[in-house]
Design a protein around this motif. Sequence first.
Motif, short mmCIF file in Angstrom:
data_model
loop_
_atom_site.label_atom_id
_atom_site.label_comp_id
_atom_site.label_asym_id
_atom_site.label_seq_id
_atom_site.Cartn_x
_atom_site.Cartn_y
_atom_site.Cartn_z
N LYS A 61 0.84 -1.20 0.00
CA LYS A 61 0.00 0.00 0.00
C LYS A 61 0.88 1.25 0.00
O LYS A 61 0.59 2.22 -0.70
CB LYS A 61 -0.91 -0.02 1.23
CG LYS A 61 -1.97 1.06 1.20
CD LYS A 61 -2.93 0.91 2.39
CE LYS A 61 -3.92 2.05 2.43
NZ LYS A 61 -4.84 1.94 3.58
N ALA A 64 2.33 1.67 -3.42
CA ALA A 64 1.32 2.02 -4.43
C ALA A 64 0.90 3.48 -4.33
O ALA A 64 0.41 4.05 -5.30
CB ALA A 64 0.10 1.12 -4.27
N THR A 65 1.09 4.10 -3.18
CA THR A 65 0.63 5.49 -3.02
C THR A 65 1.81 6.44 -2.80
O THR A 65 1.64 7.56 -2.35
CB THR A 65 -0.35 5.62 -1.83
OG1 THR A 65 0.31 5.15 -0.65
CG2 THR A 65 -1.60 4.80 -2.07
N ALA A 66 3.02 5.99 -3.14
CA ALA A 66 4.23 6.77 -2.83
C ALA A 66 4.55 7.78 -3.93
O ALA A 66 4.29 7.52 -5.10
CB ALA A 66 5.41 5.83 -2.64
N ASP A 67 5.13 8.90 -3.52
CA ASP A 67 5.66 9.82 -4.52
C ASP A 67 7.12 9.45 -4.82
O ASP A 67 7.63 8.46 -4.27
CB ASP A 67 5.50 11.29 -4.08
CG ASP A 67 6.41 11.69 -2.93
OD1 ASP A 67 7.37 10.97 -2.62
OD2 ASP A 67 6.17 12.77 -2.34
N VAL A 68 7.77 10.23 -5.66
CA VAL A 68 9.12 9.87 -6.12
C VAL A 68 10.07 9.68 -4.94
O VAL A 68 10.76 8.65 -4.83
CB VAL A 68 9.68 10.94 -7.07
CG1 VAL A 68 11.06 10.54 -7.57
CG2 VAL A 68 8.74 11.15 -8.25
N GLU A 70 9.43 9.18 -1.79
CA GLU A 70 9.03 8.07 -0.93
C GLU A 70 9.44 6.73 -1.54
O GLU A 70 9.87 5.82 -0.84
CB GLU A 70 7.51 8.12 -0.68
CG GLU A 70 7.10 9.30 0.21
CD GLU A 70 5.60 9.54 0.23
OE1 GLU A 70 4.91 9.12 -0.72
OE2 GLU A 70 5.11 10.17 1.18
#
Lengths: 248, 311
Positions: A61, A64-68, A70
């Motif tokens: 999770k 799947a919701t991470a920015d660059v 992260e």
Amino acid sequence: MAPRFVGKKKLEITETDLAAAQALRPGFNPTGWTADQTARTLLALSLPHQSPEEYVKTLDKLFATADVNELVALYAALPVLPYPEKLIPRLAEGVRTNMTLVFEAVALQNPYPHDYLPEEAWNQLVLKSIFTSRSLYRIYGLENRRNLKLTQMLSDFAHERWAAGRTLSPEVWRNVGPFVDAAIWPDIQKLFTQPNDTEQQAAALVCAESNYPAAKTMLDTVPDLKAKIASGELTWDTIGEAVAAQTV
Amino acid sequence: MNTTSPFPLIDPHVHMTSRTTDDYEAMRRAGIVALIEPAFWMGQPRTEAGTFKDYYSHLIGFERFRSSQFGIKHYCTIGLNSKEANNEALAEQVMELLPLYVAKEGVVGVGEIGYDDQTAAEDKYYRLQLEIAKEVNLPVQIHTPHRDKKKGTLRSMEVALEHGLDPGMVIVDHNNEETVKDVLDRGFWAAFTIYPHTKMGNERMVEIVKQYGPERVMINSAADWGISDPLAVPKTVALMLERGIPEEQVQLVSYGNALAAFGQSGQMPESDWLEAQPIDQSQKFSGSSILRGGQTPRIDEANTPTSNIIR
């Protein structure tokens, strides 16, 4: 949220810190990490992980919701996260990324690929590093993972480049030493005739790492390079650094 | 005529996901240093929450990276747009996703949210998102309806005030001559979208700035997958300068005000582009051509339009 609390300064890693990182996990190297990246890693490490299934689900999770940034933190943290053997598909996904910073976190200064990637995925990681002009000397454990298939792919790649009248990074040949045979040998001979010094140095290093008889003979014809290799003055790392300095 | 601005520009509303790399190059050449991409719909309604998740991830992931390859700093606003708020079952699931994204780095607001058909469902999700914006202390970017605009704009502001938002934290977008006075009088930011062929052309925009002044006014392109112009901001800047609007006023409506309004997020420091790394073209995943860091892209005269007027 992490940068709002800890900022984004680069960590100042001392020799002592590096040794501690090595002791914690061979190949673990947080050089170049930023404060927010470190905070994110600590947060990922503090997730409850009694159940491997739950832990991997939570990580999925986060990915799947991470920015660059992260994603960079998460991939660079793989070598120190629990249940590493369950994270292999995740890393293979990382090798497929199109974002440079993320790919670097996956491929460079990261012992996880060396320790866990199957040969096919490892070969893709090396090829992709070459195609995107990354510094191969920053890939952890490159020598240990050399294999015949990769050598053949790189030979084909060299032929493609040469046919197009283009060059390729001398670092490419770092992957072939122990696998030089009659099929590869003409490539190494050609390397010796290239105008670029680093390519000739690479050819000599390949010969030094090879048991192929013609390679041994060839190395004796370049005594100065042979001596530099013996003294440790010329290594794949020095070639990698020279190439990196040229491309800046 | 030259559209290269004498000072740096921000386009605070542009949907880059639907634009090409040629647009990025042209925008950078014309002086755009930063942009804001509001979350919106895709030209047809999405049918699964998962596609929203991937879309939000794309805004904070690959699109941000893609923009950086052209030397433009990419920010976004995150929200459930009014059109898709009408699918309530889906909207419920999207609301659960929003907290995962609104607090991310580089998210400078909740948006674009507001009314389209002005239905009960749109009203419900607009209000819920105003509450989220308050909770995370982010500016709100309001999309005002194209139909029944005046009423929709007034209603958007009334509801925002009813929920206790500070008008200084709310950017009301897609204004025209009929709405601008109400927006400015109430203390909200008034954003204008410069559309080619229709609606707010930039000659009209020049007149608005002459009449109302530059305070709390900003311009954007809202370029998306339709017929739109990603160079609307630089072209309008050129026209304003040409028509005698003082440079410091032009700078406010094309840079300073967007920075002040969205900068309240704490996610958009000017240093992000003033101290930016030179473009590292080795980061490109295409291969052959390498621009050296800091090299100024060549301005191709053939691509320079003959007029900066957008009608």
